[in-house]
Enzyme design. Sequence first.
Site, PDB file in Angstrom:
ATOM      1  N   GLY A  35      46.135  50.812  56.650  1.00  0.00           N
ATOM      2  CA  GLY A  35      47.475  50.335  56.304  1.00  0.00           C
ATOM      3  C   GLY A  35      48.049  51.262  55.244  1.00  0.00           C
ATOM      4  O   GLY A  35      48.945  52.072  55.489  1.00  0.00           O
ATOM      5  N   ARG A  36      47.436  51.174  54.072  1.00  0.00           N
ATOM      6  CA  ARG A  36      47.864  51.972  52.922  1.00  0.00           C
ATOM      7  C   ARG A  36      47.960  53.472  53.238  1.00  0.00           C
ATOM      8  O   ARG A  36      48.926  54.138  52.867  1.00  0.00           O
ATOM      9  CB  ARG A  36      46.841  51.771  51.793  1.00  0.00           C
ATOM     10  CG  ARG A  36      47.137  52.492  50.508  1.00  0.00           C
ATOM     11  CD  ARG A  36      45.902  52.468  49.594  1.00  0.00           C
ATOM     12  NE  ARG A  36      45.236  51.181  49.620  1.00  0.00           N
ATOM     13  CZ  ARG A  36      45.445  50.187  48.757  1.00  0.00           C
ATOM     14  NH1 ARG A  36      46.252  50.371  47.753  1.00  0.00           N
ATOM     15  NH2 ARG A  36      44.815  49.034  48.875  1.00  0.00           N
ATOM     16  N   CYS A  94      60.183  38.865  32.377  1.00  0.00           N
ATOM     17  CA  CYS A  94      59.780  38.226  31.132  1.00  0.00           C
ATOM     18  C   CYS A  94      58.263  38.086  31.049  1.00  0.00           C
ATOM     19  O   CYS A  94      57.718  36.977  31.062  1.00  0.00           O
ATOM     20  CB  CYS A  94      60.442  36.867  31.035  1.00  0.00           C
ATOM     21  SG  CYS A  94      62.216  37.037  31.033  1.00  0.00           S
TER      22      CYS A  94
END
Length: 460
Positions: free
Chosen positions: A319-320, A388
């Site tokens: 995949g990668r 945040c």
Amino acid sequence: MSAHEAGALHAEIGHAPVWLRQPADVNTLLPQLWPRTVERGADGVLSVGGRTVRELAEEYGTPAYVLDEVDFRARCREWRDAFAGGEVHYASKAFCCKAVVRIVAEEGLSLDVCTGGELAVALAAGMPAGRIALHGNNKSVAELTRAIEAGVGRIVVDSFDEIDRLTALARARGVRPRVMVRVTAGVEAHTHEFIATAHEDQKFGFSLASGAAAKAASRILHEDALELVGLHSHIGSQIFDTSGFEISARRVLSLHAAIRDEHGVELPELDLGGGYGIAYTSQDTPSTAADLAAGLRKIVAEECGLRNLAVPRLSVEPGRAIVGPAVFTLYEVGTVKDVDGIRTYVSVDGGMSDNIRTALYNAHYSATVAGRASSAPPILARVVGKHCESGDIVVQDEFLPGDVQPGDLLAVPATGAYCRSMASNYNHVPRPPVLAVAGGVARVIVRRETEDDLLALDVG
Ligand SMILES: *Cc1c(COP(=O)(O)O)cnc(C)c1O
């Protein structure tokens, strides 16, 4: 260099990880990090597929994922050619959208999906069902039903519950799905290390050591409703050499031989999974598909020779390695903050919502100022997002030009895999678009999310 100068330099680069070298020139692009059509023009501006990042930012906004279609197609072909005679399944969980599935299909690859959602995209894109394999440790009845009704080529079974479920569904429909047994071989690989153990304490697959894998194979071989075509293993991710695959292939082939001895059946296929590493930073040195294929073939041929087995048809599931290096993320710098002379925090207009890998896996990335070249001396920078969380880091450490400033475009390479696919709406930040660029033409293949999209789900 005087002691003072050395001290100043030390303060400047003292917090860089040891592997991170200060570049001679921050404008230089390391070829292993960038999609192949990316270049820095004479004016210092990066371009991809014949379009400058300035044009892309102006037209489509930032942040945006930018896919170099020529590079992506070339990677598909390299894997397909390297495993000619076998089968390459693109692992769609790395990044899945209709345009990418279509390209994968056109380039002759097959496709792995692991949920009903990924299967829906694959079918919507026109991927022939026979070239789809369905994975997952907890496939629902609905997912299995849809898969067998569509006629997917393989279902990789992962539990006895699933074998029961699939048997009942297949019998009720009078079909005979082709299945593989996912085997856990006690090899766990991650990046430069792998561990080989006898125990297999994880949720995926049937344990080889406990005999569960042999039992699963036996049960399927005695079950007319299912056709067992082979064994499957997948040992991890971002792996750089074949030593982990060697141990797992040997162990899995020992079961393959045991099945022949016990049942008189030589399974026709063997799937060695995915997990092949890519370059995220200058320290990563991935192998080519051709080298990996040669290594894996050799291991399998040797082991089959020793056990007097016919060499099964080999499949792999990168995949990668196919989509990761074909994409970079384009951001705009919003603020630049020097913190106690330790390092400079460069904030961009995205962050952990478009790339969670740094926070989730302590992953390392690289970055470059993309909209111009600079002759300013390098500074040690950390690229952070707008969320945040203090863990909202995109690039942990990188040398950027000392004059990096608000309004600069910043590109982070190797973000094609597990970035858009793991993107979230944390802080109600709409997810960025994916642009495919080739031959001077950019097209939106996944559009930018809007606040209206977010509010549309919020029906309270
Ligand atoms: C995740 C996964 C892959 C793909 O892994 P990459 O690291 O992207 O190559 C392949 N096969 C299985 C079973 C997986 O779970």
